[in-house]
Design an enzyme around this catalytic site. Structure first.
Site, PDB file in Angstrom:
ATOM      1  CG  ASP A  67      85.508 -71.814  44.044  1.00 51.38           C
ATOM      2  OD1 ASP A  67      84.356 -72.028  43.623  1.00 51.38           O
ATOM      3  OD2 ASP A  67      86.153 -72.647  44.681  1.00 51.38           O
ATOM      4  CG  ASN A 136      94.006 -79.702  49.738  1.00 52.25           C
ATOM      5  OD1 ASN A 136      92.855 -79.298  49.873  1.00 52.25           O
ATOM      6  ND2 ASN A 136      94.818 -79.237  48.808  1.00 52.25           N
ATOM      7  CG  HIS A 138      90.501 -77.106  48.594  1.00 50.49           C
ATOM      8  ND1 HIS A 138      91.182 -77.952  47.739  1.00 50.49           N
ATOM      9  CD2 HIS A 138      89.218 -77.123  48.152  1.00 50.49           C
ATOM     10  CE1 HIS A 138      90.345 -78.446  46.862  1.00 50.49           C
ATOM     11  NE2 HIS A 138      89.146 -77.962  47.081  1.00 50.49           N
ATOM     12  CD  GLU A 143      94.422 -75.929  46.645  1.00 53.42           C
ATOM     13  OE1 GLU A 143      94.113 -76.639  47.623  1.00 53.42           O
ATOM     14  OE2 GLU A 143      94.379 -76.338  45.466  1.00 53.42           O
TER      15      GLU A 143
HETATM   16  C1  GLP Z   1      86.507 -77.950  44.333  1.00 54.29           C
HETATM   17  C2  GLP Z   1      85.779 -76.680  44.754  1.00 54.29           C
HETATM   18  C3  GLP Z   1      85.481 -76.670  46.231  1.00 54.29           C
HETATM   19  C4  GLP Z   1      84.866 -77.987  46.646  1.00 54.29           C
HETATM   20  C5  GLP Z   1      85.876 -79.094  46.410  1.00 54.29           C
HETATM   21  C6  GLP Z   1      85.415 -80.459  46.876  1.00 54.29           C
HETATM   22  O1  GLP Z   1      87.876 -77.855  44.448  1.00 54.29           O
HETATM   23  N1  GLP Z   1      86.494 -75.482  44.426  1.00 54.29           N
HETATM   24  O2  GLP Z   1      84.615 -75.579  46.534  1.00 54.29           O
HETATM   25  O3  GLP Z   1      84.490 -77.958  47.988  1.00 54.29           O
HETATM   26  O4  GLP Z   1      86.108 -79.132  45.009  1.00 54.29           O
HETATM   27  O5  GLP Z   1      84.638 -81.049  45.894  1.00 54.29           O
HETATM   28  P1  GLP Z   1      83.791 -82.365  46.056  1.00 54.29           P
HETATM   29  O6  GLP Z   1      82.556 -81.965  46.764  1.00 54.29           O
HETATM   30  O7  GLP Z   1      83.532 -82.787  44.641  1.00 54.29           O
HETATM   31  O8  GLP Z   1      84.620 -83.326  46.812  1.00 54.29           O
END
Ligand code: GLP
Length: 243
Positions: A67, A136, A138, A143
């Site tokens: 992404d 959440n 995702h 989402e």
């Molecule tokens: C972002 C990314 C996700 C990632 C998520 C969790 O929103 N787009 O791909 O998995 O954060 O991040 P973290 O690993 O910092 O909790």
């Protein structure tokens, strides 16, 4: 679904890097699906260490990232393009030409998402997809929603995601409100999936996503239907899964 429990973040990162390294050794010209967020940073550090020790060669590897924030250019240090170069691409011998991140600067969302989806198909799909997990549920930037979005698409980020990601920006107002992300179908077509989860704040969502109902309201729950998923978590993140 295979679950590997590591005692802490360092151990988790080593285990995840070993799985990615095995993929590269078995298929040097593999296509890696890569992720951002704080969870995979240690994994990337471990991969860099293996490369520096002469144990891993990225010269034939291609990559597609999950992404990108809509509107952020490559020089923006909060773009996922920048993140990937900082944490991995500029530190190993991967050919930059073979690395791909959705182009956040393309204002034509439909064209960019179509281009990216076709690009992934032109590679013959992803061999190993690395994923983090949002609070959440995702994955990528898919989402919670009434349906699973299949292909790469433009999303409106939820308040919870903006809130979680504001720690990287000057303020919540600076967090982009939209992103381009691989779809759930795009992710599910990967041959293998590797999820990295760390910390007590992920314990509830880990239990819900991997042991609760499969629903688009918890996007990661669809991974229960994938034939080859490995979850590598530290003890805190796995604390609430049924034993
Ligand atoms: C972002 C990314 C996700 C990632 C998520 C969790 O929103 N787009 O791909 O998995 O954060 O991040 P973290 O690993 O910092 O909790």
């Amino acid at each position: 679904m295979r679950i590997i429990e590591a005692k802490d973040y360092k151990e988790l990162s080593k285990q995840a890097a070993n799985i990615i390294a095995a993929q590269i050794v078995m298929k040097p010209d593999c296509v890696l699906g890569l992720a951002t967020g704080s969870s995979p940073i240690g994994t990337y550090d471990q991969l860099v260490e293996k490369y520096e020790n002469g144990d891993l060669d990225f010269s034939k590897v291609s990559s597609v990232n999950l992404d990108e924030y809509r509107g952020l250019d490559h020089e923006n240090d909060q773009s996922y393009y920048y993140f990937m170069h900082e944490h991995l691409f500029d530190r190993v011998n991967i050919d930059a030409e073979n690395t791909n991140v959705p182009d956040g600067t393309n204002p034509d969302a439909e064209a960019e998402c179509k281009r990216y989806e076709e690009l992934i198909r032109s590679y013959g799909g992803v061999d190993l997809q690395l994923l983090g997990l949002g609070h959440n549920g995702h994955i990528g930037f898919n989402e919670p929603a009434p349906i699973f979005e299949k292909e790469t698409h433009c999303v409106d980020l939820t308040e919870s995601t903006i809130e979680a990601n504001k720690r990287f920006f000057a303020s919540a107002d600076d967090v982009p409100k939209q992103a381009y992300t691989m779809g759930i179908g795009t992710i599910m077509r990967a041959k293998k999936i590797l999820v990295v989860v760390s910390g007590a704040d992920k314990a509830d969502i880990v239990a819900k996503a991997f042991f609760g109902d499969v629903t688009p309201e918890v996007p990661a729950s669809i991974l229960q239907m994938h034939p080859d998923v490995t979850i590598v978590g530290d003890a805190e993140a796995l604390a609430k899964i049924p034993r």
